[in-house]
Scaffold this motif. Sequence first.
Motif, PDB file in Angstrom:
ATOM      1  N   ALA A 154      -8.146 -19.171  -1.615  1.00 18.96           N
ATOM      2  CA  ALA A 154      -9.335 -19.983  -1.346  1.00 18.96           C
ATOM      3  C   ALA A 154     -10.639 -19.199  -1.520  1.00 18.96           C
ATOM      4  N   HIS A 155     -10.621 -17.893  -1.284  1.00 17.29           N
ATOM      5  CA  HIS A 155     -11.861 -17.126  -1.259  1.00 17.29           C
ATOM      6  C   HIS A 155     -12.058 -16.160  -2.420  1.00 17.29           C
ATOM      7  N   PHE A 156     -11.004 -15.640  -3.009  1.00 16.33           N
ATOM      8  CA  PHE A 156     -11.139 -14.642  -4.064  1.00 16.33           C
ATOM      9  C   PHE A 156     -11.044 -15.320  -5.428  1.00 16.33           C
ATOM     10  N   PRO A 157     -11.711 -14.746  -6.429  1.00 19.37           N
ATOM     11  CA  PRO A 157     -11.624 -15.325  -7.776  1.00 19.37           C
ATOM     12  C   PRO A 157     -10.223 -15.173  -8.360  1.00 19.37           C
ATOM     13  N   LYS A 158      -9.889 -16.075  -9.264  1.00 15.83           N
ATOM     14  CA  LYS A 158      -8.567 -16.040  -9.905  1.00 15.83           C
ATOM     15  C   LYS A 158      -8.457 -14.917 -10.931  1.00 15.83           C
ATOM     16  N   ASN A 159      -9.576 -14.617 -11.594  1.00 15.43           N
ATOM     17  CA  ASN A 159      -9.609 -13.572 -12.617  1.00 15.43           C
ATOM     18  C   ASN A 159     -10.876 -12.750 -12.388  1.00 15.43           C
ATOM     19  N   SER A 160     -10.766 -11.713 -11.575  1.00 18.52           N
ATOM     20  CA  SER A 160     -11.919 -10.958 -11.100  1.00 18.52           C
ATOM     21  C   SER A 160     -12.601 -10.124 -12.168  1.00 18.52           C
ATOM     22  N   VAL A 161     -13.914 -10.179 -12.132  1.00 16.25           N
ATOM     23  CA  VAL A 161     -14.757  -9.215 -12.829  1.00 16.25           C
ATOM     24  C   VAL A 161     -15.510  -8.512 -11.704  1.00 16.25           C
ATOM     25  N   LEU A 162     -15.310  -7.213 -11.604  1.00 17.53           N
ATOM     26  CA  LEU A 162     -15.831  -6.465 -10.469  1.00 17.53           C
ATOM     27  C   LEU A 162     -17.033  -5.613 -10.850  1.00 17.53           C
ATOM     28  N   THR A 163     -18.000  -5.581  -9.953  1.00 15.60           N
ATOM     29  CA  THR A 163     -19.130  -4.670 -10.056  1.00 15.60           C
ATOM     30  C   THR A 163     -19.184  -3.913  -8.735  1.00 15.60           C
ATOM     31  N   TYR A 164     -18.978  -2.610  -8.806  1.00 20.49           N
ATOM     32  CA  TYR A 164     -18.973  -1.782  -7.601  1.00 20.49           C
ATOM     33  C   TYR A 164     -20.413  -1.421  -7.268  1.00 20.49           C
ATOM     34  N   GLU A 165     -20.904  -1.966  -6.163  1.00 23.68           N
ATOM     35  CA  GLU A 165     -22.301  -1.814  -5.782  1.00 23.68           C
ATOM     36  C   GLU A 165     -22.572  -0.527  -5.013  1.00 23.68           C
ATOM     37  N   ASP A 215     -15.694 -14.656 -11.226  1.00 23.28           N
ATOM     38  CA  ASP A 215     -14.490 -15.160 -11.872  1.00 23.28           C
ATOM     39  C   ASP A 215     -14.760 -15.252 -13.368  1.00 23.28           C
ATOM     40  N   ASP A 216     -14.001 -14.508 -14.144  1.00 25.53           N
ATOM     41  CA  ASP A 216     -14.186 -14.444 -15.593  1.00 25.53           C
ATOM     42  C   ASP A 216     -13.909 -15.788 -16.265  1.00 25.53           C
ATOM     43  N   ASN A 217     -13.047 -16.601 -15.678  1.00 26.42           N
ATOM     44  CA  ASN A 217     -12.652 -17.875 -16.290  1.00 26.42           C
ATOM     45  C   ASN A 217     -13.322 -19.093 -15.673  1.00 26.42           C
ATOM     46  N   ASN A 218     -14.080 -18.900 -14.593  1.00 29.08           N
ATOM     47  CA  ASN A 218     -14.640 -20.044 -13.888  1.00 29.08           C
ATOM     48  C   ASN A 218     -16.121 -19.783 -13.622  1.00 29.08           C
ATOM     49  N   SER A 219     -16.980 -20.340 -14.444  1.00 29.40           N
ATOM     50  CA  SER A 219     -18.420 -20.102 -14.304  1.00 29.40           C
ATOM     51  C   SER A 219     -18.994 -20.779 -13.062  1.00 29.40           C
ATOM     52  N   SER A 220     -18.285 -21.752 -12.482  1.00 29.33           N
ATOM     53  CA  SER A 220     -18.798 -22.417 -11.287  1.00 29.33           C
ATOM     54  C   SER A 220     -18.480 -21.628 -10.010  1.00 29.33           C
ATOM     55  N   PHE A 221     -17.688 -20.570 -10.124  1.00 35.61           N
ATOM     56  CA  PHE A 221     -17.379 -19.726  -8.970  1.00 35.61           C
ATOM     57  C   PHE A 221     -18.629 -18.930  -8.594  1.00 35.61           C
TER      58      PHE A 221
END
Length: 187
Positions: A129-140, A157-163
């Motif tokens: 419910a909370h994490f993206p299905k296909n993560s693109v990570l930026t370490y801040e 989410d690399d595959n879901n622009s509405s995320f």
Amino acid sequence: MAKVKTEKNDKDSIKNIVFSIVILVLIGLNLIVFINHNSEKKYSDANATNNEFNPKNIVREVANDNIVEQSMKNNIGEQGERNRCQTYIGEFLTWIEKGDYNKAYYTLNSEFRANYFPSVEEFKTYVEAHFPKNSVLTYEDINRQAPYYVVTVKMDDDNNSSFATLTERFVVRENGNNEFEISFQVQ
């Protein structure tokens, strides 16, 4: 007797050559994935100078034997604190993306797991419910608060622009070389 020693030396030489080839192939695969990842990555002006490295345990995806496992442990041991923490978080999120919830669940800190996720099913429901299905990570950011590392990560989410971009704080405790436990900010 001399013939027996020669045969043994020949077998040892062949083993060394095969081992060297396997290591070189694995290094090559890691380089290819790293280059592909960086060429496809979309940088924003604000994040262009960040040390962005999306580590995934490519070695374990290629093969799963003792030699490769030892190679990965040696590789982790040679990395700095920041890259080790990024590798651990990337590995954790990769398990979630692949649906290996048990492995990710038992990587959680035991107290954290007991307080927030008494069962694997509750953990699975939360991360789906909370994490993206296909993560693109930026370490801040990463801060060391011995014996813990607090890592702030932006997840898209690399595959879901509405995320909506999720900023998550992970707490990593390193128990040894490639032995770690994780907890995170629960909403």
